[in-house]
Design a protein around this motif. Structure first.
Motif, PDB file in Angstrom:
ATOM      1  N   GLN A 362       0.867  -1.172   0.000  1.00 24.24           N
ATOM      2  CA  GLN A 362       0.000   0.000   0.000  1.00 24.24           C
ATOM      3  C   GLN A 362       0.902   1.218   0.000  1.00 24.24           C
ATOM      4  O   GLN A 362       1.734   1.375   0.887  1.00 24.24           O
ATOM      5  CB  GLN A 362      -0.852  -0.043   1.267  1.00 24.24           C
ATOM      6  N   GLU A 389      -5.274  -7.071  -2.889  1.00 27.50           N
ATOM      7  CA  GLU A 389      -4.687  -7.649  -1.676  1.00 27.50           C
ATOM      8  C   GLU A 389      -4.765  -9.167  -1.665  1.00 27.50           C
ATOM      9  O   GLU A 389      -5.509  -9.778  -2.431  1.00 27.50           O
ATOM     10  CB  GLU A 389      -5.343  -7.084  -0.413  1.00 27.50           C
TER      11      GLU A 389
ATOM     12  N   GLN B  30     -27.951   1.187  12.688  1.00 23.91           N
ATOM     13  CA  GLN B  30     -29.157   1.275  11.886  1.00 23.91           C
ATOM     14  C   GLN B  30     -30.329   0.545  12.529  1.00 23.91           C
ATOM     15  O   GLN B  30     -31.435   0.582  12.009  1.00 23.91           O
ATOM     16  CB  GLN B  30     -28.906   0.697  10.498  1.00 23.91           C
ATOM     17  N   GLU B  94     -11.434   0.806   4.974  1.00 28.32           N
ATOM     18  CA  GLU B  94     -11.047  -0.212   3.983  1.00 28.32           C
ATOM     19  C   GLU B  94      -9.621  -0.047   3.467  1.00 28.32           C
ATOM     20  O   GLU B  94      -9.158  -0.857   2.668  1.00 28.32           O
ATOM     21  CB  GLU B  94     -12.025  -0.199   2.806  1.00 28.32           C
ATOM     22  N   GLN B  95      -8.929   1.005   3.929  1.00 25.80           N
ATOM     23  CA  GLN B  95      -7.571   1.246   3.450  1.00 25.80           C
ATOM     24  C   GLN B  95      -6.558   0.423   4.224  1.00 25.80           C
ATOM     25  O   GLN B  95      -5.785   0.964   5.012  1.00 25.80           O
ATOM     26  CB  GLN B  95      -7.216   2.715   3.603  1.00 25.80           C
ATOM     27  N   GLY B  96      -6.540  -0.830   3.990  1.00 20.69           N
ATOM     28  CA  GLY B  96      -5.584  -1.679   4.676  1.00 20.69           C
ATOM     29  C   GLY B  96      -5.932  -3.103   4.342  1.00 20.69           C
ATOM     30  O   GLY B  96      -7.027  -3.376   3.851  1.00 20.69           O
ATOM     31  N   THR B  97      -5.015  -4.021   4.583  1.00 20.13           N
ATOM     32  CA  THR B  97      -5.329  -5.415   4.261  1.00 20.13           C
ATOM     33  C   THR B  97      -6.306  -5.963   5.297  1.00 20.13           C
ATOM     34  O   THR B  97      -6.379  -5.488   6.424  1.00 20.13           O
ATOM     35  CB  THR B  97      -4.071  -6.297   4.259  1.00 20.13           C
ATOM     36  N   GLY B 132     -12.301  -5.739  12.013  1.00 24.67           N
ATOM     37  CA  GLY B 132     -11.428  -5.255  10.947  1.00 24.67           C
ATOM     38  C   GLY B 132     -12.184  -4.320  10.030  1.00 24.67           C
ATOM     39  O   GLY B 132     -12.885  -3.418  10.487  1.00 24.67           O
ATOM     40  N   LYS B 133     -12.114  -4.567   8.731  1.00 23.06           N
ATOM     41  CA  LYS B 133     -12.833  -3.709   7.781  1.00 23.06           C
ATOM     42  C   LYS B 133     -14.108  -4.378   7.268  1.00 23.06           C
ATOM     43  O   LYS B 133     -14.657  -3.990   6.244  1.00 23.06           O
ATOM     44  CB  LYS B 133     -11.933  -3.320   6.619  1.00 23.06           C
ATOM     45  N   GLU B 134     -14.584  -5.400   7.991  1.00 24.29           N
ATOM     46  CA  GLU B 134     -15.693  -6.217   7.485  1.00 24.29           C
ATOM     47  C   GLU B 134     -17.070  -5.589   7.657  1.00 24.29           C
ATOM     48  O   GLU B 134     -18.030  -6.033   7.053  1.00 24.29           O
ATOM     49  CB  GLU B 134     -15.673  -7.586   8.171  1.00 24.29           C
ATOM     50  N   ARG B 135     -17.195  -4.618   8.532  1.00 20.98           N
ATOM     51  CA  ARG B 135     -18.512  -4.048   8.814  1.00 20.98           C
ATOM     52  C   ARG B 135     -18.477  -2.519   8.715  1.00 20.98           C
ATOM     53  O   ARG B 135     -18.661  -1.826   9.706  1.00 20.98           O
ATOM     54  CB  ARG B 135     -18.971  -4.465  10.219  1.00 20.98           C
ATOM     55  N   PRO B 136     -18.271  -2.004   7.494  1.00 22.00           N
ATOM     56  CA  PRO B 136     -18.224  -0.537   7.385  1.00 22.00           C
ATOM     57  C   PRO B 136     -19.604   0.055   7.654  1.00 22.00           C
ATOM     58  O   PRO B 136     -20.633  -0.548   7.329  1.00 22.00           O
ATOM     59  CB  PRO B 136     -17.799  -0.315   5.935  1.00 22.00           C
ATOM     60  N   LEU B 137     -19.591   1.222   8.258  1.00 18.68           N
ATOM     61  CA  LEU B 137     -20.839   1.937   8.521  1.00 18.68           C
ATOM     62  C   LEU B 137     -21.206   2.754   7.288  1.00 18.68           C
ATOM     63  O   LEU B 137     -22.346   2.785   6.861  1.00 18.68           O
ATOM     64  CB  LEU B 137     -20.597   2.854   9.720  1.00 18.68           C
ATOM     65  N   VAL B 139     -20.245   3.729   3.181  1.00 21.50           N
ATOM     66  CA  VAL B 139     -19.767   2.896   2.068  1.00 21.50           C
ATOM     67  C   VAL B 139     -18.972   3.632   0.993  1.00 21.50           C
ATOM     68  O   VAL B 139     -18.478   3.009   0.055  1.00 21.50           O
ATOM     69  CB  VAL B 139     -20.943   2.153   1.392  1.00 21.50           C
ATOM     70  N   CYS B 140     -18.851   4.950   1.097  1.00 16.27           N
ATOM     71  CA  CYS B 140     -18.072   5.639   0.058  1.00 16.27           C
ATOM     72  C   CYS B 140     -16.585   5.369   0.269  1.00 16.27           C
ATOM     73  O   CYS B 140     -16.171   4.883   1.322  1.00 16.27           O
ATOM     74  CB  CYS B 140     -18.379   7.135   0.026  1.00 16.27           C
ATOM     75  N   SER B 141     -15.796   5.635  -0.755  1.00 19.23           N
ATOM     76  CA  SER B 141     -14.354   5.401  -0.645  1.00 19.23           C
ATOM     77  C   SER B 141     -13.620   6.731  -0.520  1.00 19.23           C
ATOM     78  O   SER B 141     -12.709   7.033  -1.275  1.00 19.23           O
ATOM     79  CB  SER B 141     -13.858   4.601  -1.854  1.00 19.23           C
ATOM     80  N   TYR B 146     -14.456   7.131   5.544  1.00 19.61           N
ATOM     81  CA  TYR B 146     -13.424   6.405   6.289  1.00 19.61           C
ATOM     82  C   TYR B 146     -13.386   6.843   7.751  1.00 19.61           C
ATOM     83  O   TYR B 146     -13.224   6.036   8.657  1.00 19.61           O
ATOM     84  CB  TYR B 146     -12.041   6.625   5.660  1.00 19.61           C
TER      85      TYR B 146
END
Lengths: 444, 162
Positions: A362, A389, B30, B94-97, B132-137, B139-141, B146
């Motif tokens: 990254q 990834e 929600q 989501e910016q990460g593995t 981790g990044k599995e449950r974002p509140l 959804v935009c990138s 973020y």
């Protein structure tokens, strides 16, 4: 796809395929692709429609031929010549090859095959010829399997052709376990799925009720190791691919465990555990035995992967302030940092050949899949996108597959493969969104 | 294992809506909150008035001053409402593995847990969980999303200490 169907598909992979030489004739012509030099022009090859012998269905022969052609073409190293250009037709497997006819259409190699059916068993035999040397390349071989494994017979032929011309092992007769995804980004449902390396014969291993992450497939394909939230907390879990029964990895400490990886001999696993915000790497024998903590630093240590000889482990750690790659002895000990480029490095995976480590990088808002030598030298980035990834190696260590996710509210993951030369980037066929591929070794 | 298994039925008692998520609430905010914010001992009051979540800067798992103040208020509420236990869920953008973010989420959840304990909540009443990044509140990138996804959410469950 029903559960029954999944079992049938899996059972078909358990077949023992045997091969037997048809002739003792061998020839080593100059027909050769050196992959390491980077192939820009794929090698033109003629794949004659496989001959129907006995009462085999003509469509079956055509389908198996198409599998061979698709495999070779998909590798990026071969260009199957269109059948419409053929001057010679092969109607008899044992007929002498009309080399001039194949040279005239610039076919460097020629694959001739035949299909026979006896009851539930299909036999495919083939020969490979070097048309410009006017000699066979290796012996004729035949493979036998049950009817539902017909695609595997094609993959076996393609692996032989690939292997004889490149001098490398093949990778077509292999399976993938991955995560199939549905639903919107903020309510994604995930379930474990399996398929052939080329996206065929897909089936599910779990339902979508439980969040699952990052599966790994055992060397014999009998078991999958993954992270499951079945208990409400992430926990390393084992799943039997025949019965589809799953259970938490026994002997793991109570806590959040994830990032599992099999040892090359399949007898033990590595995983990470988070305790008090500190994530460290552990090893655990699968047959029962003592769990061993391999790292103790207060930083994050995760994503471990064994070297193919089992003597070393590559992993990621943020002990330096950002995630970087490190190598340590398999029993633990002082790690040596191997990544020194700009950016953050993660998910290192040791190549089955032992020569390279694939990783996620990254940097400046972009993600890359890259490879480096095991000492960290000769880093090369193979891809670049919004989010790439989690590389996994093809059985021959020449191709990596990974997850590519698109940006934005409608962003979705899919699987891609790329050659370690950085060429031949391809999207892998999946029924829907897919992530976290794990490539099996070549099937027996 | 018994400690894990207990969470789900307890959750069902507290808030049916929140249990539509099979993991006992993913902190997406929600779901309908039980009770009224007018009742200071309600879960709704905890979620909305006290504030059930704190946000983190990029790659950070250290509480900001504002976050620490929120967590201290959470501790005060938990001390006054001893019938509840809590699961602190750590999340990443989501910016990460996937794998690093699991560890980062655990670190964030622990930062909140440690502050809750520091402020007097019995350690046995709090568990940590990472998504981790599995449950974002959101959804935009973009950073606007973020920054809301880099969070730790304190999810209440009814019941004594485990």
């Amino acid at each position: 796809m029903t559960r029954t169907r999944v079992l049938a598909v899996l059972a078909s992979t358990l077949l023992t395929l045997f091969s037997a030489p048809l002739h003792a004739q061998t020839g080593q012509g100059p027909l050769r692709i050196e992959i390491t030099e980077g192939v820009i022009e794929p090698l033109p090859i003629a794949i004659a429609p496989f001959v129907v012998e006995g009462n085999a269905a003509p469509q079956l022969a055509r389908d198996i031929t198409a599998v061979v052609a698709s495999d070779l073409e998909g590798s990026g190293l071969f260009r199957p010549i269109s059948e419409t250009a053929f001057i010679s037709q092969v109607t008899n497997f044992n007929a002498p090859v009309q080399y001039a006819d194949w040279k005239a259409i610039n076919a460097q190699g020629l694959v001739v095959g035949a299909v026979t059916v006896q009851g539930d068993r299909i036999t495919v035999k083939f020969r490979l010829f070097d048309t410009f040397s006017e000699a066979p390349l290796g012996e004729g071989l035949q493979f036998t399997g049950t009817a539902n494994a017909w695609r595997r017979l094609g993959h076996k032929v393609a692996d032989q052709v690939y292997s004889r011309i490149t001098g490398e092992g093949g990778y077509f007769d292999s399976r993938l376990v991955f995560v199939s995804e549905t639903g919107p980004k903020n309510a994604r449902q995930k379930r474990l799925a399996v398929m052939d390396y080329d996206g065929e014969n897909q089936g599910f291993l779990t339902d979508s009720q439980t969040l699952v992450l990052a599966p790994r497939i055992s060397a014999d394909g009998s078991e999958v190791l993954y992270t499951s939230y079945a208990t409400g907390f992430p926990q390393v879990t084992r799943l039997d691919t025949r019965t589809l029964e799953s259970r938490p990895l026994e002997g793991q400490p109570e806590g959040m465990t994830f990032s599992p990886r099999y040892a090359p001999d399949g007898k033990s696993v590595l995983f990470s555990m988070a305790v008090g915000g500190n994530t460290d790497i552990f090893s655990l024998p699968l047959s029962g035995g003592e769990r061993k903590r391999l790292t103790t630093a207060p930083s994050i240590e995760t994503a471990p992967s064994y070297s193919p000889d089992g003597s070393q482990i590559v992993f990621e750690s943020d002990r330096s302030g950002s995630p970087q790659l490190y190598v340590m002895p398999a029993g633990g000990g002082e790690p040596r940092r191997i990544s020194f480029g700009q950016g953050r490095y993660g998910t290192p995976v040791w190549s089955p050949r032992g020569d390279l480590i694939a990783f996620t990088k990254q940097n400046r808002g972009r993600f890359h899949i890259g490879v480096m030598r095991v000492d960290g030298s000769e880093e090369r980035l193979l891809t670049a996108s919004f989010l790439d990834e989690g590389p996994t190696w093809a059985p021959n260590g020449r191709v990596v597959m990974f997850t590519r996710e698109t940006a934005g509210a409608g962003g979705e993951p899919s699987l891609y493969s790329v050659d370690i030369t950085g060429r031949n980037l391809r999207r892998v066929k999946t029924p829907g969104a897919a992530s976290d591929p794990a490539w099996s070794p070549l099937l027996e | 294992m018994t400690r894990f298994a207990r969470l789900l039925p307890l959750c069902a008692l507290v808030a049916l809506a929140a249990c539509s998520d099979p993991f006992g609430g993913s902190g997406t905010g929600q779901t309908a909150a039980p009770g009224s914010t007018a009742d200071p001992s309600s879960v709704a009051y905890f979620q909305q008035t006290v504030g059930d979540r704190v946000l983190f800067p990029v790659d950070q798992a250290v509480l900001t001053d504002g976050a620490r103040a929120t967590v201290n208020q959470q501790a005060k509420w938990l001390t006054a409402n001893g019938a509840y236990t809590a699961v602190v869920e750590g999340h990443a953008d989501e910016q990460g593995t996937r794998e690093y973010n699991l560890a980062l989420g655990a670190r964030r959840a622990t930062a909140v847990r440690d502050q809750l304990v520091e402020a007097g909540v019995a350690p046995g009443r709090i568990r940590t969980l990472t998504y981790g990044k599995e449950r974002p509140l959101e959804v935009c990138s973009e950073e606007a999303c973020y920054e809301k996804n880099r969070r730790a959410v304190t999810v209440l469950t009814a019941g004594g200490t485990s």
